[in-house]
Design a protein around this motif. Structure first.
Motif, short mmCIF file in Angstrom:
data_model
loop_
_atom_site.label_atom_id
_atom_site.label_comp_id
_atom_site.label_asym_id
_atom_site.label_seq_id
_atom_site.Cartn_x
_atom_site.Cartn_y
_atom_site.Cartn_z
N THR A 75 0.83 -1.21 0.00
CA THR A 75 0.00 0.00 0.00
C THR A 75 0.86 1.26 0.00
O THR A 75 0.50 2.27 -0.60
CB THR A 75 -0.95 0.02 1.22
N LYS A 76 1.99 1.20 0.67
CA LYS A 76 2.91 2.34 0.67
C LYS A 76 3.46 2.59 -0.73
O LYS A 76 3.57 3.73 -1.18
CB LYS A 76 4.06 2.07 1.64
N THR A 94 0.85 4.33 -2.71
CA THR A 94 0.65 5.72 -2.31
C THR A 94 1.71 6.64 -2.90
O THR A 94 1.38 7.69 -3.46
CB THR A 94 0.67 5.85 -0.77
N THR A 109 -3.94 3.83 -6.05
CA THR A 109 -4.73 3.56 -4.86
C THR A 109 -5.15 2.10 -4.83
O THR A 109 -4.81 1.32 -5.71
CB THR A 109 -5.96 4.48 -4.79
N THR A 121 -6.06 6.00 1.56
CA THR A 121 -5.13 6.61 0.60
C THR A 121 -5.71 7.90 0.03
O THR A 121 -5.03 8.92 -0.07
CB THR A 121 -4.82 5.63 -0.54
N THR A 173 -5.65 10.61 2.53
CA THR A 173 -4.28 11.10 2.69
C THR A 173 -3.95 12.10 1.59
O THR A 173 -3.34 13.15 1.84
CB THR A 173 -3.28 9.93 2.65
N TRP A 190 -1.55 8.03 6.20
CA TRP A 190 -2.36 6.86 5.87
C TRP A 190 -2.66 6.02 7.10
O TRP A 190 -3.77 5.55 7.30
CB TRP A 190 -1.62 6.01 4.82
#
Length: 203
Positions: free
Chosen positions: A21-22, A25, A30, A39, A42, A49
């Motif tokens: 997920t990082k 981002t 997404t 996300t 953010t 997040w």
């Protein structure tokens, strides 16, 4: 020893999911579920997040306690807290030379593997995963299908913020991750699965 093994596998799954997920981002892509919603928030607010992911999942935790039992819910709350912390401390530099489609594919494989490790060892990542586990156990609806449908709706909605092309790349990610989550389920009878997931409540 058995509990320690499951705990280590869950921790590995959390790290992989947080890493995936990082990566999405920092690449302006997404995901679906509460991870995708976090996300987008953010992007629009600048708040991290991990904070959004924890806050959004609290209502789902309450639902989990009522429907899936206290043991499963406690494990899930721990997972939500841990993945939020892991994501906060992960530092990933953006890779301008890496095509977004390749990032989408790699992230899908990483997140899908992480989700499988978490779900197959007695916990979930909260949010839509709680719904997916419930429907899989009580309605015999494959959890991968539930994850894909809900994630698809969220990512399409996200196209207004990240752009249509990036939304399409994100759909590649959720397709891969959902396929892995639905494909690699624990083998055994329904009762075996319920014991593994420590589901205490019946519909």
């Amino acid at each position: 020893m058995y509990f320690l093994k499951k705990a280590l596998l869950v921790l590995m799954g959390l790290f992989l999911t947080a890493f995936g997920t990082k990566l999405l981002t920092v690449s302006h892509l997404t995901f679906g579920g509460t991870a995708g919603i976090s996300t987008l928030l953010t992007f629009s607010t600048g708040i991290s997040w991990g904070v959004w992911f924890f806050v959004i999942n609290l209502p789902f935790f309450i639902l989990s306690v009522k429907r899936l039992g206290i043991s499963f819910s406690v494990y899930t709350l721990l997972c939500i807290s841990l993945i939020s912390l892991i994501n906060e401390f992960l530092k990933i530099a953006p890779s301008p030379g890496m095509h977004p489609l390749l990032i989408a594919i790699v992230s899908g494989l990483i997140i899908g593997t992480g989700v499988v490790l978490v779900l197959n060892n007695g916990a979930s990542l909260g949010g839509i995963h709680i719904l997916a586990v419930y429907m899989d156990q009580h309605l015999s609806i494959n959890r991968g299908k539930t994850l894909f449908l809900t994630d698809f709706i969220i990512v399409i909605s996200a196209s207004l913020m990240v752009g249509f092309v990036h939304a399409l790349y994100s759909i590649v990610t959720i397709t891969i991750a959902s396929y892995l989550a639905g494909k690699f389920k624990p083998q055994g009878t329904k009762n075996d699965d319920e014991n593994d997931l420590t589901l205490e409540a019946q519909a």
